[in-house]
Design an enzyme around this catalytic site. Structure first.
Site, PDB file in Angstrom:
ATOM      1  N   SER A  54      -5.682  13.214 -15.282  1.00  0.00           N
ATOM      2  CA  SER A  54      -6.997  12.960 -15.885  1.00  0.00           C
ATOM      3  C   SER A  54      -7.555  14.225 -16.517  1.00  0.00           C
ATOM      4  CB  SER A  54      -7.955  12.465 -14.800  1.00  0.00           C
ATOM      5  OG  SER A  54      -9.291  12.498 -15.261  1.00  0.00           O
ATOM      6  N   ARG A  68     -26.530  12.710 -14.965  1.00  0.00           N
ATOM      7  CA  ARG A  68     -25.780  12.334 -13.747  1.00  0.00           C
ATOM      8  C   ARG A  68     -25.072  13.577 -13.221  1.00  0.00           C
ATOM      9  NH1 ARG A  68     -21.141   7.830 -14.459  1.00  0.00           N
ATOM     10  NH2 ARG A  68     -20.389   9.450 -15.892  1.00  0.00           N
ATOM     11  N   ASP A 115       0.883  -1.176   0.000  1.00  0.00           N
ATOM     12  CA  ASP A 115       0.000   0.000   0.000  1.00  0.00           C
ATOM     13  C   ASP A 115       0.917   1.222   0.000  1.00  0.00           C
ATOM     14  OD1 ASP A 115      -2.947   1.050   1.840  1.00  0.00           O
ATOM     15  OD2 ASP A 115      -1.569   2.187   0.577  1.00  0.00           O
ATOM     16  N   TYR A 122     -12.066  14.188  -6.513  1.00  0.00           N
ATOM     17  CA  TYR A 122     -11.155  13.335  -7.290  1.00  0.00           C
ATOM     18  C   TYR A 122     -10.340  14.201  -8.255  1.00  0.00           C
ATOM     19  CZ  TYR A 122      -9.604  10.631 -11.261  1.00  0.00           C
ATOM     20  OH  TYR A 122      -8.841  10.124 -12.276  1.00  0.00           O
ATOM     21  N   LYS A 144      -6.166  15.329  -8.422  1.00  0.00           N
ATOM     22  CA  LYS A 144      -5.315  15.164  -9.606  1.00  0.00           C
ATOM     23  C   LYS A 144      -4.638  16.499  -9.944  1.00  0.00           C
ATOM     24  CE  LYS A 144      -5.806  10.837 -10.814  1.00  0.00           C
ATOM     25  NZ  LYS A 144      -4.656   9.911 -10.841  1.00  0.00           N
TER      26      LYS A 144
HETATM   27  C1  WQD Z   1     -19.060   8.511 -20.190  1.00  0.00           C
HETATM   28  C2  WQD Z   1     -20.389   8.966 -20.763  1.00  0.00           C
HETATM   29  C3  WQD Z   1     -22.012   9.508 -19.075  1.00  0.00           C
HETATM   30  C4  WQD Z   1     -22.346   5.392 -17.551  1.00  0.00           C
HETATM   31  C5  WQD Z   1     -15.054   9.241 -15.774  1.00  0.00           C
HETATM   32  C6  WQD Z   1     -14.287  10.020 -14.762  1.00  0.00           C
HETATM   33  C7  WQD Z   1     -12.973  10.426 -15.344  1.00  0.00           C
HETATM   34  C8  WQD Z   1     -12.249   9.214 -15.833  1.00  0.00           C
HETATM   35  C9  WQD Z   1     -13.095   8.415 -16.826  1.00  0.00           C
HETATM   36  C10 WQD Z   1     -10.671   8.557 -14.168  1.00  0.00           C
HETATM   37  C11 WQD Z   1     -20.993  10.141 -20.012  1.00  0.00           C
HETATM   38  C12 WQD Z   1     -22.466   8.294 -19.878  1.00  0.00           C
HETATM   39  C13 WQD Z   1     -21.963   6.512 -18.265  1.00  0.00           C
HETATM   40  C14 WQD Z   1     -23.673   4.913 -17.635  1.00  0.00           C
HETATM   41  C15 WQD Z   1     -24.185   6.699 -19.167  1.00  0.00           C
HETATM   42  N1  WQD Z   1     -11.868   8.401 -14.746  1.00  0.00           N
HETATM   43  N2  WQD Z   1     -22.884   7.143 -19.067  1.00  0.00           N
HETATM   44  N3  WQD Z   1     -24.545   5.594 -18.446  1.00  0.00           N
HETATM   45  O1  WQD Z   1     -17.773  10.371 -16.621  1.00  0.00           O
HETATM   46  O2  WQD Z   1     -16.604  10.827 -18.849  1.00  0.00           O
HETATM   47  O3  WQD Z   1     -15.277  10.060 -16.905  1.00  0.00           O
HETATM   48  O4  WQD Z   1     -14.318   8.108 -16.165  1.00  0.00           O
HETATM   49  O5  WQD Z   1      -9.798   9.302 -14.514  1.00  0.00           O
HETATM   50  O6  WQD Z   1     -12.245  11.073 -14.343  1.00  0.00           O
HETATM   51  O7  WQD Z   1     -15.027  11.185 -14.481  1.00  0.00           O
HETATM   52  O8  WQD Z   1     -16.813   8.473 -18.010  1.00  0.00           O
HETATM   53  O9  WQD Z   1     -17.721   6.291 -18.683  1.00  0.00           O
HETATM   54  O10 WQD Z   1     -18.593   7.382 -16.558  1.00  0.00           O
HETATM   55  O11 WQD Z   1     -19.235   8.319 -18.781  1.00  0.00           O
HETATM   56  O12 WQD Z   1     -25.002   7.290 -19.906  1.00  0.00           O
HETATM   57  O13 WQD Z   1     -24.079   3.909 -16.994  1.00  0.00           O
HETATM   58  O14 WQD Z   1     -21.342   7.904 -20.630  1.00  0.00           O
HETATM   59  O15 WQD Z   1     -23.102  10.376 -18.801  1.00  0.00           O
HETATM   60  O16 WQD Z   1     -21.658  10.972 -20.958  1.00  0.00           O
HETATM   61  P1  WQD Z   1     -16.713  10.027 -17.604  1.00  0.00           P
HETATM   62  P2  WQD Z   1     -18.096   7.532 -17.949  1.00  0.00           P
END
Ligand code: WQD
Length: 346
Positions: free
Chosen positions: A124, A291, A58, A148, A152
């Site tokens: 990120s 969301r 860790d 988060y 970063k």
């Molecule tokens: C992508 C799109 C959602 C899930 C996150 C973190 C970012 C990085 C990558 C770490 C969006 C839509 C998603 C679902 C949906 N992580 N969606 N239904 O939010 O762009 O980025 O992951 O570094 O920091 O914030 O990625 O894949 O969650 O969403 O409609 O069940 O898909 O609204 O438009 P995101 P995501």
């Protein structure tokens, strides 16, 4: 070179380690296995046909981490270990500041003590918050909207200021957009421990029948079809970007930052339709509310990495969907292998 990869047993880390090994580097993985499975090491060894040094450490425990620096010869560090859930960070900011910021400061202290002066940091695109413009250049304003992302950004600023006062260090921050997909072997891939937060693992679990349908978070965004747009990048392209970034540190010093994205944005519905096309499996979905914390549109200006790292993402959205599906279809329970006698997940 001998590369210490923190979080190297994770989804992104395992793909990076395979590319590092195939580029001729030796790796030492440290991982606390809170968000990863020991089985991935077996898979990585099968893919690379190499024995992999992986230590259960860790990184927040400085004394344990120091033993790694004392016992192994390390030339560079690629730092991926950390917590990465936006929703969780909103509920537990203390955990995120300790895991992501304090642990990184301790790691850099040890690097300084043991004269390990090449550092690649996993940042990120979340540091851009709600982007003022797309494509987003590295010079865009930085304004995070959750703990988060703020951790970063805080680490990036710490590394920048540390590099100013320690000229012998060479540091690069890589701002990931949306990594998806899996190694072409189908042996390693994304394996969320609970219901996936992210789009692609959710889609693949709908495709296996593990989840009944996809919730599409809003179709009233100012985009071509109303659903959110993101810059999806194949995790293998992202991994190759790390090899290029690491090699760019040789003989240099100072701090640099690069976007790792394709420079193209796709909507949620475009991803769903592409997945259906390559897999032949219809994905049932419901349109639900937006969301909290989501931005409408985010995709990278990827020219700086092309010009300075000689790196470009090559794989298409179809490749990403095809490779993500191959992994999930071959591993419907992720890395949890079944004990065939009792038909129990181990
Ligand atoms: C992508 C799109 C959602 C899930 C996150 C973190 C970012 C990085 C990558 C770490 C969006 C839509 C998603 C679902 C949906 N992580 N969606 N239904 O939010 O762009 O980025 O992951 O570094 O920091 O914030 O990625 O894949 O969650 O969403 O409609 O069940 O898909 O609204 O438009 P995101 P995501």
């Amino acid at each position: 070179m001998n590369i210490l990869v923190t979080g190297g047993a994770g989804y992104i880390g395992s793909h990076i380690c395979i590319e590092l090994i195939q580029a001729g580097h030796e790796i030492i993985i440290v991982d606390n296995f809170i968000n990863s499975n020991m089985e991935v090491i077996n898979r990585m060894q099968a893919i690379t046909k190499k024995k992999i040094t992986c230590l259960s450490v860790d990184i927040s425990l400085k004394e344990d981490l120091e033993k790694v620096f004392q016992n192994y010869s390390i030339d560079s560090v690629i730092h991926l270990a950390g917590s990465k859930s936006v929703p969780e960070s909103l509920l537990n900011p203390i955990k995120y500041y300790l895991q992501n910021l304090v642990s990184t400061i301790q790691l850099v202290e040890l690097m300084n003590k043991y004269k390990v002066r090449q550092f690649v940091f996993s940042s990120s695109a979340t540091v851009y918050g709600t982007p003022e413009q797309c494509p987003i250049p590295e010079t865009a304003s930085l304004n995070t909207t959750n703990p988060y992302g703020t951790t970063k950004l805080a680490v990036e600023k710490f590394l920048y200021e540390f590099a100013q006062s320690n000229q012998s260090f060479s540091i690069v921050s890589l701002r990931y957009f949306n990594p998806i997909g899996a190694h072409e072997s189908g042996m390693i891939g994304e394996d969320p421990f609970s219901i996936p937060n992210n789009l692609m693992p959710y889609i693949t679990q709908v495709a296996t029948g593990k989840l009944p349908y996809l919730n599409i978070y809003g179709n009233d965004y100012p985009t071509l079809d109303g659903t959110g747009i993101r810059d999806y990048i194949h995790v293998v392209d992202l991994a190759k970007g790390h090899v290029k970034a690491l090699e760019s540190l040789k003989g240099k010093n100072g701090w640099k930052v690069f976007n790792l994205g394709t420079g193209e944005g796709y909507s949620v519905l475009q991803v769903v339709k592409t997945f259906e096309y390559v897999s032949g499996i219809p994905i049932k979905y419901h349109i639900s509310d937006r969301r909290e914390g989501d931005v409408a549109i985010s995709y990278a200006d990827a020219t700086k990495a092309k010009q300075q790292l000689d790196w470009v993402a090559e794989k298409t959205l179809e490749d990403m969907c095809r490779d993500a599906w191959r992994w999930q279809r071959n591993n419907p329970n992720g890395y949890k292998v079944r004990n065939l006698e009792e038909n129990q997940l181990l």
